[in-house]
Design a protein around this motif. Structure first.
Motif, PDB file in Angstrom:
ATOM      1  N   VAL A 331       3.441 -13.418   3.363  1.00 10.47           N
ATOM      2  CA  VAL A 331       3.014 -12.059   3.959  1.00 10.47           C
ATOM      3  C   VAL A 331       1.563 -12.063   3.854  1.00 10.47           C
ATOM      4  N   TYR A 332       0.827 -11.932   4.913  1.00 13.84           N
ATOM      5  CA  TYR A 332      -0.492 -11.717   4.869  1.00 13.84           C
ATOM      6  C   TYR A 332      -1.276 -10.163   5.056  1.00 13.84           C
ATOM      7  N   ALA A 333      -0.278  -9.442   5.623  1.00  6.32           N
ATOM      8  CA  ALA A 333      -0.617  -8.074   5.912  1.00  6.32           C
ATOM      9  C   ALA A 333       0.548  -7.349   5.812  1.00  6.32           C
ATOM     10  N   SER A 334       0.468  -5.765   5.802  1.00  8.99           N
ATOM     11  CA  SER A 334       1.539  -4.939   5.665  1.00  8.99           C
ATOM     12  C   SER A 334       0.959  -3.582   6.211  1.00  8.99           C
ATOM     13  N   ALA A 335       1.750  -2.859   6.642  1.00 13.86           N
ATOM     14  CA  ALA A 335       1.331  -1.447   7.179  1.00 13.86           C
ATOM     15  C   ALA A 335       2.584  -0.435   7.320  1.00 13.86           C
ATOM     16  N   GLU A 336       2.346   0.578   7.463  1.00 12.82           N
ATOM     17  CA  GLU A 336       3.399   1.619   7.499  1.00 12.82           C
ATOM     18  C   GLU A 336       3.090   2.463   8.771  1.00 12.82           C
ATOM     19  N   SER A 337       3.824   2.665   9.760  1.00 13.60           N
ATOM     20  CA  SER A 337       3.302   3.337  10.897  1.00 13.60           C
ATOM     21  C   SER A 337       4.678   3.854  11.814  1.00 13.60           C
ATOM     22  N   ASP A 338       4.563   5.319  11.958  1.00 21.93           N
ATOM     23  CA  ASP A 338       5.773   5.811  12.851  1.00 21.93           C
ATOM     24  C   ASP A 338       7.034   5.473  12.127  1.00 21.93           C
ATOM     25  N   GLY A 339       6.779   5.739  10.965  1.00 20.96           N
ATOM     26  CA  GLY A 339       8.578   5.325  10.240  1.00 20.96           C
ATOM     27  C   GLY A 339       8.874   4.018  10.328  1.00 20.96           C
ATOM     28  N   PHE A 340       8.148   3.048  10.699  1.00 14.68           N
ATOM     29  CA  PHE A 340       8.441   1.518  10.492  1.00 14.68           C
ATOM     30  C   PHE A 340       7.433   0.908   9.370  1.00 14.68           C
ATOM     31  N   LEU A 341       8.145  -0.085   8.981  1.00 10.73           N
ATOM     32  CA  LEU A 341       7.478  -0.989   7.693  1.00 10.73           C
ATOM     33  C   LEU A 341       7.017  -2.235   8.319  1.00 10.73           C
ATOM     34  N   TYR A 342       5.789  -2.868   8.527  1.00 10.70           N
ATOM     35  CA  TYR A 342       5.436  -4.009   9.528  1.00 10.70           C
ATOM     36  C   TYR A 342       4.818  -4.787   8.269  1.00 10.70           C
ATOM     37  N   LEU A 343       5.222  -6.203   8.639  1.00  6.98           N
ATOM     38  CA  LEU A 343       4.791  -7.397   7.901  1.00  6.98           C
ATOM     39  C   LEU A 343       4.380  -8.473   8.808  1.00  6.98           C
ATOM     40  N   GLY A 344       2.794  -8.644   8.512  1.00  9.54           N
ATOM     41  CA  GLY A 344       2.230  -9.674   9.090  1.00  9.54           C
ATOM     42  C   GLY A 344       2.276 -10.980   8.432  1.00  9.54           C
ATOM     43  N   THR A 345       2.854 -11.999   8.718  1.00 10.22           N
ATOM     44  CA  THR A 345       2.963 -13.336   8.191  1.00 10.22           C
ATOM     45  C   THR A 345       2.260 -14.577   8.889  1.00 10.22           C
ATOM     46  N   ASN A 346       2.490 -15.557   8.157  1.00 15.74           N
ATOM     47  CA  ASN A 346       2.031 -16.707   8.950  1.00 15.74           C
ATOM     48  C   ASN A 346       2.979 -17.251   9.942  1.00 15.74           C
TER      49      ASN A 346
END
Length: 934
Positions: A331-346
């Motif tokens: 995991v290189y980045a993460s965010a929470e938006s509009d009730g969703f959890l996002y994970l940015g990975t390789n």
């Protein structure tokens, strides 16, 4: 609401965050504790050490190392109970207790030996309870009540099986199969329920709930025993609980229940029966069959498994999400938006509903490296290897195709423009017609721009980890870089970072934290902050992040630090989370942190993420213990030294030591490091190390004190444990030997003094002798000079005589030659009488011996031994032969010899021939050489 209840509620809430976000778990396999697989009971001693009843014996774990003590009869250890300094244990046909001796080693004392003849055949002891002065040992048909004060026993016998014995509310309950539930009163069993349910089903545990009893069955869930009535315990999880086969259970200190099942792992229920958490092999356990449960002093839940031991950090502020299926990677980045959890990975961008148990799903079209997730003005942007995406409701739309979007930031004073940092410089996004779209690349600067920060409108700083830090001047429309230059007073370093905090541009590398000074136009080292951050933590990464609470987060080698602007003294307030780099498992330089709630954060890792709650991270008190001190001599076995007794009689050759120490901490995200000093040998503390032993070899004699302390996370232990000992001097340095040495020294002094006296006398005599020799040598030298003078005088005399001999010889030769000449002349004249008379006179004169006698006298004065030696060697020689030899000795020619002898040269040759014969010379031998060598 009191603080304890509030903390329990917070813990319960944190447990409910997600079923996939699990409590940290430490797993110990049989190969790590070096014993058998099954573990039947777990307890903890007063010093914090964990004890486990294992198939091979009793295991002791102090947080640093495991020890095993086999049972007395080499059978399976079934039960344990700790009471004070005693650890009671039960196994096959044996029960008793263990105590620690003065070397911290467990020693066993049998209690059953006294009543050995009263034990039943094939009896095993499955449960032990200590209550006041009594200790109860339960087998399948008996309960042995041992009075520790009187050392007496009482035995309760049952015809039917006694599966379990329970301690609840200062009372002891047990079940008799086919009979019901009993309670001990005054040492006697009393039936409290003979309900059919309790006759035929094995009871796992009994809990006190207000005035009622909550009875847990192995296969049929929970029932409440109230006023002799049995009522099913109605919970929202009843259906699932009733399907479980439970083998062990305990009530936790927060009121929750922990159930250890056969095949389904661990369940944690709320006091109302709701399932809070389920932990099994899929999310961390080694094995799904839980044979025993125990909660230690730090609220960790220990699980004795059918294969191994696990420790669940129940009160840990951390939760772990492990990508066990390998779906999304690092995991290189993460965010929470509009009730969703996002994970940015390789591997791409993934999402799921926030606070749900759903699996993460990939977002179509985002496969590949994600560098950043940033929410700006309600829009979530994704910086990707392939460009820039806008993310919404689990979908992603690509809006810019410039490769490698590192970062996206608003442009100050312009809400419709965003600046991007890409692999090849900077680019601009513009909000047009209700949507964001790519506008232009900023010309004039093509260096990769991972970190950039605005200052005073169009002044921009861009950091490149290898090329350095650049200052850029951009035109008003953000289309061209007007000029830029490299800031030379900042050194480049891998993973260096930059951010804008409290209106200041901050640059962070391995040399410290620098702030941009707008007055001087230089970056200046903040010495105070640098010292505070790097003094004990160690530089790891310059990556800095600012959360929604305006905290500045920094990631060091040993901790995660958060900074807030200070108060009265205007200094930063620094908070610390003891989570070292090796445990948090993220990529250095690419750390990422997301604030989920006010004090709850998500930290991306190489295998998922970790969540933690700042409110639960509180300083704790820890103590360190010396476990053992071992001493040995070279090439011999080790011996343990005793504690709390003087150790001042160690032999000089007992000078090799090993110290073992520990802090009884059993938390996955707490790293323990040790530091020690041997006073009397060292003058400073050692470097911090995770090794729980210290070894010293070949120590010299003297007095020593070993001291050790520890740091758990970033918290120092309250105490410094120590051990003092003395190594005796070797025999040759003992007191009596020192007296001997002093005596020998005095004797040696006297001997040396006498020796020098004798040596002085001898030296004096030698000097006199040398002086005498010198005088004699001078006398000899004088004599030699006198002899030389005499020899020189003799040489002069000999030379003079030689000259006289030569003169005499030549005179005779000349005289005879003259006479012969005259004679020859006269013989040519007529023979007158006068001529004849003259010839006769000449002949008489030639034959006169006076010349020979004068010659012989001159010759003898020069070479007096020649004629003597010649006569001795050749006695047959006549006087004429001797004359010839003398003339040959003088090396005269035949003509000269003829004149001397008044004969012809031919006659001389004849004489020489005859002489050779008389002397018996060989034909080839030279006559003259022979005579000269005599």
């Amino acid at each position: 609401m009191n603080k304890i209840l509030l903390s329990f509620l917070m813990l319960s809430f944190f447990l409910r965050l997600s079923a996939d976000e699990m409590l940290p778990i430490l797993n110990y396999s049989p190969s790590s504790y070096h014993a058998e697989t099954q573990n039947w009971c777990i307890r903890q001693s007063s010093n914090g050490n964990i004890f486990v009843a294992n198939n091979k014996g009793i295991l002791e774990f102090n947080g640093a190392e495991w020890k095993i003590y086999p049972t007395k009869n080499q059978t399976v250890m079934r039960s344990l109970c700790v009471n004070g300094n005693r650890i009671y244990s039960g196994c096959y046909m044996e029960f008793g207790y263990w105590t620690t001796d003065n070397t911290n080693t467990l020693r066993y004392i049998s209690l059953s030996q006294k009543i050995k003849n009263r034990l039943e055949d094939d009896e095993q002891f499955w449960k032990i309870i200590s209550l006041q002065q009594w200790v109860l040992f339960q087998s399948l048909h008996r309960i042995y009540i041992y009075d520790t004060k009187t050392d007496n026993y009482q035995i309760i016998t049952s015809k039917n099986n006694l599966p379990k014995m329970f301690e609840t509310g200062e009372k002891v309950y047990f079940q008799k199969m086919d009979e019901g539930i009993f309670v001990l009163k005054n040492g006697k069993p009393q039936l409290i329920s003979d309900d059919e349910l309790f006759k035929t089903n094995i009871i796992i545990n009994i809990f006190q709930v207000h005035e009622n009893l909550l009875v847990e069955l192995q296969n049929n869930g929970f029932f409440v025993l109230k006023d002799n009535r049995v009522i099913p315990w109605k919970t929202s999880s009843l259906a699932q609980i009733n399907t479980l086969s439970v083998y062990s259970s305990i009530r936790l200190r927060d009121g929750n229940l922990a159930l250890g099942t056969i095949g389904d792992g661990l369940f944690i229920l709320s006091p109302s029966g709701d399932i809070i958490s389920h932990i099994d092999k899929k999310n961390g356990l080694q094995n799904n069959t839980v044979l025993s449960l125990f909660q230690d002093k730090d609220n960790n839940i220990w699980l004795g498994l059918d294969n191994g031991i696990s420790c669940v950090n129940y009160s840990s502020p951390f939760r772990v999400y492990n990508d066990t299926k390998g779906v999304f990677g690092t995991v290189y980045a993460s965010a929470e938006s509009d009730g969703f959890l996002y994970l940015g990975t390789n591997q791409g961008l993934y999402f799921k509903k926030f606070d749900s148990d759903d699996d993460f799903q990939p977002i179509s079209g985002t496969k590949g490296q994600v560098w950043v997730l940033k929410k700006i003005g309600g829009t979530l942007f994704c910086g990707h290897n392939d460009g820039t995406f806008i993310v919404s409701n689990g979908t992603a739309v690509k809006i810019a195709g410039q490769l490698g979007t590192w970062n996206i930031q608003p442009i100050p004073g312009n809400d419709h423009l965003l600046l991007q940092g890409n692999y090849e410089g900077l680019s601009v996004l513009q909000f047009t017609n209700g949507q964001w779209q790519y506008r232009n690349k900023v010309d004039g600067f093509n260096i990769s721009s991972r970190y950039f920060e605005f200052l005073n409108g169009h002044q921009l700083f861009v950091s490149h980890e290898y090329k350095g830090l650049f200052a850029l001047q951009i035109d008003n429309d953000y289309r061209h870089v007007l000029r830029y230059h490299l800031i030379k007073d900042i050194k480049t370093y891998p993973n260096a970072g930059m951010t804008l905090y409290e209106g200041k541009v901050i640059y962070f590398n391995n040399t410290g934290i620098f702030e941009y000074n707008t007055t001087t136009g230089n970056f200046v080292l903040n010495k105070t902050l640098t010292g505070d951050l790097l003094k004990n933590d160690g530089y790891l990464s310059g990556k800095m992040m600012i959360d929604n609470s305006d905290k500045l987060w920094i990631f060091t080698q040993n901790d995660i630090l958060n900074l807030l602007p200070g108060g009265i003294d205007n200094k930063f307030q620094i908070g610390s989370i003891a989570l070292p780099f090796g445990l948090r498992e993220n990529v250095a330089g690419y750390e990422n942190l997301l604030q989920l709630h006010q004090n709850t954060y998500l930290l991306g890792t190489s295998n998922g993420y970790i969540t933690f709650n700042l409110d639960q991270i509180k300083p704790r008190k820890y103590g360190i213990f010396l476990n053992s001190v071992e001493v040995w001599r070279q090439n011999s076995d080790k011996t343990q030294l005793a504690f709390n007794v003087p150790n001042d009689n160690l032999k000089s050759y007992e000078n090799n030591f090993q110290f073992s120490f520990n802090v009884p901490v059993f938390e996955k995200f707490n790293e323990t490091k040790y530091q020690y000093i041997l006073v009397g040998f060292d003058n400073k503390w050692s470097e911090w190390s995770s090794e729980p032993t210290a070894q010293f070899k070949n120590l010299p004699s003297g007095e020593y004190t070993f001291k050790v302390r520890a740091m758990v996370g970033n918290q120092l232990t309250e105490n410094v444990d120590s051990f003092s000992f003395t190594i005796a001097r070797p025999w040759y340095l003992s007191n009596w030997m020192i007296v001997v040495y002093l005596i020998l020294l005095v004797v040696l002094f006297l001997v040396i003094n006498q020796y020098y006296q004798i040596r002085y006398q001898r030296h004096k005599a030698q000097l006199e002798k040398d002086k005498q020799k010198e005088l004699e040598l001078m006398q000899a030298q004088n004599d030699k000079e006198l002899m030389k003078l005499r020899n020189e005088r003799l040489s002069f005399e000999i030379e003079a005589k030689n000259r006289d001999l030569a003169s005499t010889t030549m005179a005779i030769v000349k005289k005879n030659e003259l006479l012969n000449t005259i004679k020859n002349e006269l013989m040519h004249e007529n023979g007158t009488r006068a001529v004849k008379s003259a010839i006769q006179f000449i002949d008489d004169n030639l034959e006169n011996n006076s010349d020979w006698e004068a010659f012989q006298e001159a010759f003898n004065s020069v070479d007096r031994d020649f004629l003597k030696k010649l006569k001795e060697n050749h006695p047959a020689l006549n006087p004429n032969d001797l004359k010839l030899c003398v003339y040959l000795r003088l090396n005269l020619s035949s003509k000269e010899i003829a004149n001397m002898l008044n004969i012809s040269p031919q006659s001389v040759e004849i004489k020489r021939f005859r002489l050779r014969k008389r002397m018996n010379l060989e034909h080839e031998q030279n006559l003259t050489e022979y005579i000269l060598n005599i």
